[in-house]
Write an enzyme that holds these catalytic residues in place. Structure first.
Site, PDB file in Angstrom:
ATOM      1  N   ARG A 175      48.216  40.439  49.969  1.00 36.64           N
ATOM      2  CA  ARG A 175      47.519  41.696  50.102  1.00 36.64           C
ATOM      3  C   ARG A 175      46.828  41.510  51.696  1.00 36.64           C
ATOM      4  NH1 ARG A 175      46.120  41.360  44.968  1.00 36.64           N
ATOM      5  NH2 ARG A 175      44.382  40.397  45.433  1.00 36.64           N
ATOM      6  N   ARG A 179      42.053  46.085  58.051  1.00 34.35           N
ATOM      7  CA  ARG A 179      41.792  47.489  57.843  1.00 34.35           C
ATOM      8  C   ARG A 179      41.514  48.083  59.317  1.00 34.35           C
ATOM      9  NH1 ARG A 179      37.097  47.126  53.104  1.00 34.35           N
ATOM     10  NH2 ARG A 179      38.513  46.194  51.550  1.00 34.35           N
ATOM     11  N   ARG A 251      41.328  22.615  42.593  1.00 34.36           N
ATOM     12  CA  ARG A 251      40.226  22.470  43.480  1.00 34.36           C
ATOM     13  C   ARG A 251      38.785  22.649  42.897  1.00 34.36           C
ATOM     14  NH1 ARG A 251      41.240  20.107  48.231  1.00 34.36           N
ATOM     15  NH2 ARG A 251      39.790  21.027  49.198  1.00 34.36           N
ATOM     16  N   ARG A 281      31.121  28.271  53.083  1.00 33.13           N
ATOM     17  CA  ARG A 281      30.248  29.424  53.117  1.00 33.13           C
ATOM     18  C   ARG A 281      28.834  28.989  52.841  1.00 33.13           C
ATOM     19  NH1 ARG A 281      32.388  33.325  48.293  1.00 33.13           N
ATOM     20  NH2 ARG A 281      32.052  31.926  46.581  1.00 33.13           N
ATOM     21  N   GLU A 302      28.597  25.797  50.295  1.00 35.97           N
ATOM     22  CA  GLU A 302      29.739  25.405  49.327  1.00 35.97           C
ATOM     23  C   GLU A 302      30.548  24.534  50.074  1.00 35.97           C
ATOM     24  OE1 GLU A 302      31.714  28.653  47.507  1.00 35.97           O
ATOM     25  OE2 GLU A 302      29.927  29.758  46.861  1.00 35.97           O
ATOM     26  N   TYR A 350      44.211  31.927  38.540  1.00 38.88           N
ATOM     27  CA  TYR A 350      43.133  32.582  39.135  1.00 38.88           C
ATOM     28  C   TYR A 350      42.696  33.733  38.614  1.00 38.88           C
ATOM     29  CZ  TYR A 350      39.130  33.992  41.916  1.00 38.88           C
ATOM     30  OH  TYR A 350      37.781  34.478  42.162  1.00 38.88           O
ATOM     31  N   ASP A 352      40.256  37.329  38.315  1.00 37.59           N
ATOM     32  CA  ASP A 352      38.894  38.249  38.510  1.00 37.59           C
ATOM     33  C   ASP A 352      38.390  38.351  37.157  1.00 37.59           C
ATOM     34  OD1 ASP A 352      38.960  37.958  41.103  1.00 37.59           O
ATOM     35  OD2 ASP A 352      40.171  39.800  41.310  1.00 37.59           O
TER      36      ASP A 352
END
Length: 385
Positions: A175, A179, A251, A281, A302, A350, A352
């Protein structure tokens, strides 16, 4: 009729939701977890010094288009409005992610309108010679071009996954994160928010049922399955089989926690796109609860690295070697009586949070319906991996 007893291994979202649904249906459920707390990796707690609600294992932002799942979580917790607006530091500047019209104009020093930006990216930046992208790098170059790819994605991806983007499949970037307007909301979903009192409080309320018993700081062994009609296992699928075929690759994340007075970075998430910066981050946790007011602040740097045997697994690698090993473990799972492998670790994907809850609801319902019909088979409830 004798009450059926079910064992749920793992007190995260999968275990809590499946346990609650089965308990409501009349099953006696034992939920066990090796950690000293419930809620798995979405565990939240108040920092004792600042009273900031901290996402102990990194930030979890709830977003979904699934109205049933949204209604479900709101049964157990009030969700406050929250939009994830990510910033990134790269090449001496701070930019918005996903790449949007503001990012494009700022990065290239232009004042393009949406149609002009689209033409600029697709005609002047994108590498149109790549007709069928096979890797992460080819996907980024095909749709964004070298400048944006190298500034925003290349270094971050190397740090996050520990390999060059040319070694990762294009599906990771399937994806396209770009934008051609000024929308800087990271997610597209209709429902987005944060639980007012944290995820652990929500999970505690889900588990609050007279038919549910919770045991924490308890290490699972297969011998504990005796005496239960069914086991729902949300730990690592290779761990269930004592890693007899080898270990699946993950990971993991290391967090460097630090506190300060005031506001450290002015946003919840600041990515660092350059490989020369060792962390991926910095997250500032009070910004995940913008309805609260705090003088002090709690932040995490992180760092991503390969997971060792004693590390908490976060992201399944799922490259060719891991997929082959996974297929062997799935074959073992399908021969295992009365055990269902669920969740992120049990299915080596993974997921959500909303997808985890959706699959948990569907799995519980499928089990209840199948038991009523007498149709349970060993492979029936093994989710597609």
């Amino acid at each position: 009729m004798t009450t059926q007893r079910v064992l749920m291994v793992g007190a995260g979202l999968s275990g809590a939701v499946i346990g609650r649904e089965l308990a409501t249906a009349g099953y006696k459920v034992l939920v066990m977890d090796s950690r000293p707390h419930i809620a798995g990796n979405c565990h939240t707690e108040r920092d004792p010094k600042t009273n900031v609600m901290v996402h102990v294992y990194g930030p979890h932002i709830f977003h979904t288009d699934d109205e049933e799942v949204w209604d479900y979580v709101n049964r157990f917790q009030t969700f406050r409005a929250y939009k994830n607006r990510v910033k990134t530091t790269t090449r001496g500047g701070v930019y918005s992610l996903p790449v949007n019209l503001h990012t494009i104009n700022q990065f290239f020093g232009k004042t393009l309108r949406p149609e002009e930006a689209f033409e600029f990216i697709t005609q002047e930046q994108a590498d149109l010679s790549i007709e069928d992208p096979q890797t992460f790098e080819e996907q980024a170059l095909r749709f964004l071009g070298a400048d944006l790819y190298e500034a925003f994605f290349k270094g971050y991806t190397v740090k996050q996954w520990g390999c060059h983007p040319s070694e990762l499949p294009a599906s990771i970037l399937k994806r396209l994160p770009v934008r051609f307007n000024y929308d800087d909301n990271y997610f597209f979903h209709k429902y987005q928010g944060m639980p007012e009192n944290g995820y652990t409080d929500m999970v505690a309320k889900i588990l609050d049922h007279p038919n549910i018993e919770v045991q924490l700081s308890t290490t699972f062994t297969r011998a504990q399955c005796d005496g239960y009609q069914h086991v729902f296992f949300s730990g690592p699928i290779d761990g269930y089989f004592d890693y007899e075929l080898g270990r699946l690759g993950y990971r993991t994340l290391d967090f460097e926690k630090f506190s300060c007075d005031g506001d450290y970075q002015g946003c919840a998430v600041m990515n660092y796109g350059e490989e020369s910066v060792p962390y991926t981050r910095i997250t500032e946790h009070k910004h995940f609860s913008p309805w609260e007011s705090h003088v002090g602040s709690v932040c995490y740097r992180e760092y991503s690295r390969a997971a060792g045997p004693k590390d908490i697994p976060y992201y399944p690698i799922r490259q060719v070697e891991e997929k082959a090993l996974l297929a062997d473990y799935v074959a073992l799972a399908q021969k295992t009586n009365n055990v269902t492998f669920v969740g992120r670790l049990g299915t080596y994907r993974y997921l959500d949070m909303d997808v985890t809850i959706r699959e948990a609801l569907d799995t519980a319902n499928a089990y209840i319906m199948a038991k009523k019909a007498g149709e349970i088979t060993p492979a029936f409830l093994v989710l597609p991996l």
